[in-house]
Design an enzyme around this catalytic site. Structure first.
Site, PDB file in Angstrom:
ATOM      1  N   SER A 169      94.500  13.727   4.644  1.00 28.33           N
ATOM      2  CA  SER A 169      95.055  13.727   3.288  1.00 28.33           C
ATOM      3  C   SER A 169      96.483  14.243   3.374  1.00 28.33           C
ATOM      4  CB  SER A 169      94.225  14.630   2.377  1.00 28.33           C
ATOM      5  OG  SER A 169      94.392  15.982   2.785  1.00 28.33           O
ATOM      6  N   ASP A 201      94.772   9.348   4.066  1.00 30.42           N
ATOM      7  CA  ASP A 201      93.788   9.318   2.973  1.00 30.42           C
ATOM      8  C   ASP A 201      94.495   9.577   1.635  1.00 30.42           C
ATOM      9  OD1 ASP A 201      91.170   9.241   1.911  1.00 30.42           O
ATOM     10  OD2 ASP A 201      90.930  11.416   2.115  1.00 30.42           O
ATOM     11  N   ASP A 229      96.857   5.025  -2.691  1.00 31.62           N
ATOM     12  CA  ASP A 229      96.045   5.301  -3.880  1.00 31.62           C
ATOM     13  C   ASP A 229      96.905   5.133  -5.132  1.00 31.62           C
ATOM     14  OD1 ASP A 229      94.532   6.221  -5.936  1.00 31.62           O
ATOM     15  OD2 ASP A 229      93.980   8.125  -5.010  1.00 31.62           O
ATOM     16  N   GLU A 260      93.065   1.372  -3.677  1.00 28.83           N
ATOM     17  CA  GLU A 260      92.029   1.941  -4.563  1.00 28.83           C
ATOM     18  C   GLU A 260      92.164   1.432  -5.997  1.00 28.83           C
ATOM     19  OE1 GLU A 260      91.292   6.208  -4.298  1.00 28.83           O
ATOM     20  OE2 GLU A 260      90.763   6.322  -6.421  1.00 28.83           O
ATOM     21  N   HIS A 281      84.559  13.211  -5.358  1.00 29.49           N
ATOM     22  CA  HIS A 281      84.811  14.050  -4.176  1.00 29.49           C
ATOM     23  C   HIS A 281      84.174  15.416  -4.379  1.00 29.49           C
ATOM     24  CE1 HIS A 281      88.380  11.268  -3.848  1.00 29.49           C
ATOM     25  NE2 HIS A 281      87.882  11.187  -2.638  1.00 29.49           N
ATOM     26  N   GLY A 313      81.534  10.952   0.258  1.00 30.81           N
ATOM     27  CA  GLY A 313      80.280  10.793   1.006  1.00 30.81           C
ATOM     28  C   GLY A 313      79.405  12.043   1.045  1.00 30.81           C
TER      29      GLY A 313
HETATM   30  P1  13P Z   1      83.893  14.409   0.192  1.00 30.33           P
HETATM   31  O1  13P Z   1      84.810  15.582   0.353  1.00 30.33           O
HETATM   32  O2  13P Z   1      83.134  14.466  -1.087  1.00 30.33           O
HETATM   33  O3  13P Z   1      83.007  14.210   1.359  1.00 30.33           O
HETATM   34  O4  13P Z   1      84.830  13.118   0.058  1.00 30.33           O
HETATM   35  C1  13P Z   1      85.703  12.781   1.089  1.00 30.33           C
HETATM   36  C2  13P Z   1      86.594  11.660   0.697  1.00 30.33           C
HETATM   37  O5  13P Z   1      86.216  10.773  -0.025  1.00 30.33           O
HETATM   38  C3  13P Z   1      87.953  11.634   1.266  1.00 30.33           C
HETATM   39  O6  13P Z   1      88.714  10.600   0.758  1.00 30.33           O
END
Ligand code: 13P
Length: 287
Positions: A49, A84, A105, A135, A177, A209
């Site tokens: 990120s 990300d 994004d 996205e 997230h 996830g």
């Molecule tokens: P989580 O932190 O909920 O696992 O999500 C990670 C994510 O989607 C990063 O783009």
């Protein structure tokens, strides 16, 4: 081996599994993710990120660390280094320093601006043999410090963005997230199906996830999800193992304060989490 993520996701879609995107936060994270991918013979995407990039000393430092570790650890499985939730400027920077994949994004802008910027960045990424994710429909939860609720993307907008030639698409389907709240409604499979019908064989990405049940993960993969992002779950596993080490006063025994010892349980905990995800997503043995 550092590659872009296009082929690994096409293969995943065809083979009905998903490639994990594991977000990295430091050197221990990166080593844990790379070594587990090699042991499990799984392709992997290392997500960075903008905040994590800054924390690690900038995108150039991250790029050098990942490429060097990949070489010195003798990693043979395909690895993508992926930005990300990039801003327009962040994407340009990662193209410049040599990431192998970016995510733009534009979900917070209106669709016209999202289309315009995604189109420009797609041309730029492809000119450097990089893959690009876009996205549609903001993914809720804690994204850039803002806590939102899982939004569902408009399938027609998904089609417009997919038609720009991007390589994979993140679309909100009620996912968020971070840790899911107890009253979370679950993923919207109707939305996922509608999106899939519009975008055909474009690999879809499931963000957030952490904490999605095994059944929902399997169903999402059946419906065209080929990449699943995990960050928080590794952070929680790392923190829990580190807490135990300290609470057991291991840091006070001999040279237990040595960071190579202190961070080892957390490192092992990340490895087990990543392995678990590879087994659940079905990416193990696929590289
Ligand atoms: P989580 O932190 O909920 O696992 O999500 C990670 C994510 O989607 C990063 O783009």
């Amino acid at each position: 081996m550092l590659v872009n993520a296009t082929k690994m996701l096409k293969d995943a879609l065809k083979g009905h599994y998903a490639v994990p995107q594991i977000n990295i936060n430091n050197l221990e994270w990166t080593k844990a993710a790379l070594l587990t991918a090699e042991e499990e013979k799984s392709p992997i995407i290392l997500g960075v990120s903008e905040g994590a990039g800054k924390y690690m000393g900038g995108f150039k430092t991250v790029r050098e660390m990942v490429f060097s570790l990949d070489e010195s650890l003798n990693i043979k499985v395909p690895v993508a280094l992926h930005l990300d939730h990039g801003t327009f400027e962040g994407c340009k920077k990662c193209v410049e320093v040599g990431f192998t994949s970016i995510m733009y994004d534009g979900s917070h802008s209106d669709i016209t601006e999202n289309i315009e910027n995604t189109k420009l960045l797609t041309e730029l990424a492809h000119s450097k043999n990089m893959s690009i994710e876009a996205e549609v429909g903001a993914i809720g939860g804690e994204e850039d410090g803002v806590i939102g609720k899982g939004e569902c993307a408009d399938p027609n907008e998904c089609k417009m963005i997919a038609d720009l030639g991007i390589d994979f698409l993140a679309a909100g389907i009620g996912n968020i997230h971070g840790v899911y709240p107890p009253n979370w409604q679950g993923l919207s499979f109707d939305t996922l199906e509608e999106i899939k019908n519009k975008v055909g064989d474009m690999p879809l990405v499931l963000h957030g996830g952490t904490g999605i049940s095994k059944d929902m993960i399997k169903k999402a993969i059946d419906l065209g999800v080929a990449k699943i992002n995990v960050n928080t779950e590794c952070q929680i596993a790392f923190a829990k193992a580190t807490r135990k080490y300290i609470e057991d006063k291991k840091d006070l025994e001999g040279k237990g304060f040595d960071p190579r010892k202190l961070l080892l349980p957390g490192f092992e905990a990340i490895k087990s989490t990543v392995k678990e995800k590879m087994e659940l997503f079905g990416s193990n043995g696929k590289a």
